[in-house]
Design an enzyme around this catalytic site. Structure first.
Site, PDB file in Angstrom:
ATOM      1  N   HIS A  59       0.832  -1.206   0.000  1.00 40.30           N
ATOM      2  CA  HIS A  59       0.000   0.000   0.000  1.00 40.30           C
ATOM      3  C   HIS A  59       0.865   1.253   0.000  1.00 40.30           C
ATOM      4  O   HIS A  59       2.054   1.189   0.290  1.00 40.30           O
ATOM      5  CB  HIS A  59      -0.935   0.033   1.225  1.00 40.30           C
ATOM      6  N   LYS A 104      -0.664   4.857   4.470  1.00 36.19           N
ATOM      7  CA  LYS A 104      -1.575   3.934   5.155  1.00 36.19           C
ATOM      8  C   LYS A 104      -1.095   3.727   6.594  1.00 36.19           C
ATOM      9  O   LYS A 104       0.084   3.448   6.828  1.00 36.19           O
ATOM     10  CB  LYS A 104      -1.648   2.595   4.415  1.00 36.19           C
TER      11      LYS A 104
HETATM   12  P1  NAD Z   1      -6.504   9.008   4.886  1.00 38.31           P
HETATM   13  O1  NAD Z   1      -5.395   8.938   5.866  1.00 38.31           O
HETATM   14  O2  NAD Z   1      -6.262   9.730   3.606  1.00 38.31           O
HETATM   15  O3  NAD Z   1      -7.777   9.685   5.582  1.00 38.31           O
HETATM   16  C1  NAD Z   1      -8.205   9.255   6.840  1.00 38.31           C
HETATM   17  C2  NAD Z   1      -9.274  10.158   7.367  1.00 38.31           C
HETATM   18  O4  NAD Z   1      -9.605   9.596   8.648  1.00 38.31           O
HETATM   19  C3  NAD Z   1      -8.874  11.584   7.654  1.00 38.31           C
HETATM   20  O5  NAD Z   1      -9.152  12.452   6.622  1.00 38.31           O
HETATM   21  C4  NAD Z   1      -9.743  11.905   8.845  1.00 38.31           C
HETATM   22  O6  NAD Z   1     -11.025  12.236   8.368  1.00 38.31           O
HETATM   23  C5  NAD Z   1      -9.876  10.619   9.573  1.00 38.31           C
HETATM   24  N1  NAD Z   1      -8.978  10.532  10.719  1.00 38.31           N
HETATM   25  C6  NAD Z   1      -7.679  10.121  10.718  1.00 38.31           C
HETATM   26  N2  NAD Z   1      -7.166  10.158  11.985  1.00 38.31           N
HETATM   27  C7  NAD Z   1      -8.171  10.584  12.779  1.00 38.31           C
HETATM   28  C8  NAD Z   1      -8.281  10.823  14.184  1.00 38.31           C
HETATM   29  N3  NAD Z   1      -7.268  10.636  15.004  1.00 38.31           N
HETATM   30  N4  NAD Z   1      -9.462  11.271  14.663  1.00 38.31           N
HETATM   31  C9  NAD Z   1     -10.524  11.451  13.833  1.00 38.31           C
HETATM   32  N5  NAD Z   1     -10.474  11.253  12.510  1.00 38.31           N
HETATM   33  C10 NAD Z   1      -9.318  10.815  11.976  1.00 38.31           C
HETATM   34  O7  NAD Z   1      -6.952   7.502   4.629  1.00 38.31           O
HETATM   35  P2  NAD Z   1      -7.810   6.882   3.408  1.00 38.31           P
HETATM   36  O8  NAD Z   1      -6.872   6.288   2.409  1.00 38.31           O
HETATM   37  O9  NAD Z   1      -8.822   7.888   2.957  1.00 38.31           O
HETATM   38  O10 NAD Z   1      -8.507   5.635   4.138  1.00 38.31           O
HETATM   39  C11 NAD Z   1      -9.458   5.832   5.167  1.00 38.31           C
HETATM   40  C12 NAD Z   1      -9.894   4.485   5.725  1.00 38.31           C
HETATM   41  O11 NAD Z   1     -10.546   3.723   4.696  1.00 38.31           O
HETATM   42  C13 NAD Z   1      -8.747   3.600   6.248  1.00 38.31           C
HETATM   43  O12 NAD Z   1      -9.219   2.881   7.374  1.00 38.31           O
HETATM   44  C14 NAD Z   1      -8.503   2.637   5.084  1.00 38.31           C
HETATM   45  O13 NAD Z   1      -7.931   1.406   5.472  1.00 38.31           O
HETATM   46  C15 NAD Z   1      -9.929   2.452   4.595  1.00 38.31           C
HETATM   47  N6  NAD Z   1     -10.030   1.996   3.206  1.00 38.31           N
HETATM   48  C16 NAD Z   1     -10.951   1.021   2.978  1.00 38.31           C
HETATM   49  C17 NAD Z   1     -11.163   0.563   1.691  1.00 38.31           C
HETATM   50  C18 NAD Z   1     -12.223  -0.472   1.445  1.00 38.31           C
HETATM   51  O14 NAD Z   1     -12.426  -0.882   0.276  1.00 38.31           O
HETATM   52  N7  NAD Z   1     -12.929  -0.917   2.489  1.00 38.31           N
HETATM   53  C19 NAD Z   1     -10.404   1.085   0.629  1.00 38.31           C
HETATM   54  C20 NAD Z   1      -9.468   2.084   0.903  1.00 38.31           C
HETATM   55  C21 NAD Z   1      -9.305   2.537   2.202  1.00 38.31           C
END
Ligand code: NAD
Length: 247
Positions: A132, A136
């Site tokens: 990834h 991440k």
């Molecule tokens: P990212 O780091 O770009 O964004 C994460 C978001 O989480 C932030 O913008 C914020 O809104 C929130 N956040 C982070 N730390 C926080 C805290 N301490 N308190 C409150 N809010 C907080 O990550 P991303 O790539 O957008 O991924 C977000 C999530 O989605 C992750 O858990 C990732 O594993 C998951 N994801 C899932 C899939 C799927 O298909 N299910 C695909 C991609 C990502």
């Protein structure tokens, strides 16, 4: 269908963009918890909340979804066992789709692994490699844990996250996490036998694939809510991405 997105990170932004382009879908709010925004600040009706954020936001999301009696697409990964139980309990009240990976390819890979694993597991070693992007935060990925569960449904193998030092391989499944650059997501399951290997690999070429899967899941829940409001079958339940994509 009105959706609200929790998380304005990388996935939240891609999802908002995909929602704006999707016919019949309106994005009525993108909530960035790190800026103190809350779902209850949204003034319009919310049919489905889609969460791509961080496990720390679960309580607030649960509270809103309960009160609004709306659907929840839970895409965030890295929940504790207690939080997973909390999501299962919430799904007794409202409809929830939860998946560690919203792509069609991983759903098909699951089916393939369910066929292959019982045939090979006694004579082949099983390992998982996931790759990834550099931002991440959780490792191994939710999808790697999901794949490990398919290889090891009754917990007969120990899961070993990475290896170090001198130790012979035991009855285990190794899970290895690579982090770097902008890799959207790659998962390889390796079956290694005597003089032969079988690898099954899924590569997400962009984050769009997860956003489109999450939107399909939101539409699936919206339909369930509409049927239930019209007096049909109750909408509540915990649904899998397979039910969304293959039903
Ligand atoms: P990212 O780091 O770009 O964004 C994460 C978001 O989480 C932030 O913008 C914020 O809104 C929130 N956040 C982070 N730390 C926080 C805290 N301490 N308190 C409150 N809010 C907080 O990550 P991303 O790539 O957008 O991924 C977000 C999530 O989605 C992750 O858990 C990732 O594993 C998951 N994801 C899932 C899939 C799927 O298909 N299910 C695909 C991609 C990502």
């Amino acid at each position: 269908m009105n959706i609200a997105i929790v998380g304005a990170g990388a996935m939240g932004k891609v999802l908002e963009d995909a929602a704006v382009r999707r016919q019949g879908t309106r994005c009525v709010g993108v909530i960035e918890p790190l800026q103190g925004l809350r779902l209850r600040d949204i003034r319009e009706r919310v049919d489905v909340v889609v969460d791509f954020s961080h496990p720390v936001n679960l309580n607030r999301i649960e509270e809103f979804v309960r009160e609004a009696a709306c659907g929840l697409v839970m895409a965030t990964t890295g929940f504790s066992q207690k939080q997973e139980q909390q999501i299962r309990e919430l799904a007794q009240l409202v409809p929830v789709v939860q998946a560690a990976n919203f792509s069609l390819g991983i759903a098909v890979m699951k089916r393939a692994l369910e066929q292959i694993t019982p045939v090979l597991q006694d004579s082949f070693d099983m390992e998982i490699i996931e790759k990834h992007h550099r931002n991440k935060v959780d490792a191994p990925s939710g999808t790697a844990n999901f794949l490990a569960q398919i290889l090891n449904p009754d917990g007969a193998y120990r899961l070993t996250a990475g290896r170090q030092g001198e130790k012979k391989r035991g009855k285990e499944i190794g899970i290895h996490a690579v982090r770097g650059g902008s890799i959207a997501g790659e998962h390889t399951v390796i079956f290694a036998g005597e003089d032969e290997m079988l690898e099954i690999k899924h590569t997400a070429l962009s984050k769009k694939v997860f956003a489109l899967g999450a939107l399909k899941a939101a539409e699936f829940l919206y339909e369930k809510l509409e049927v239930s409001r019209a007096g049909g079958e109750k909408a509540a339940g915990l649904y899998s991405i397979e039910e969304v994509l293959f039903s």
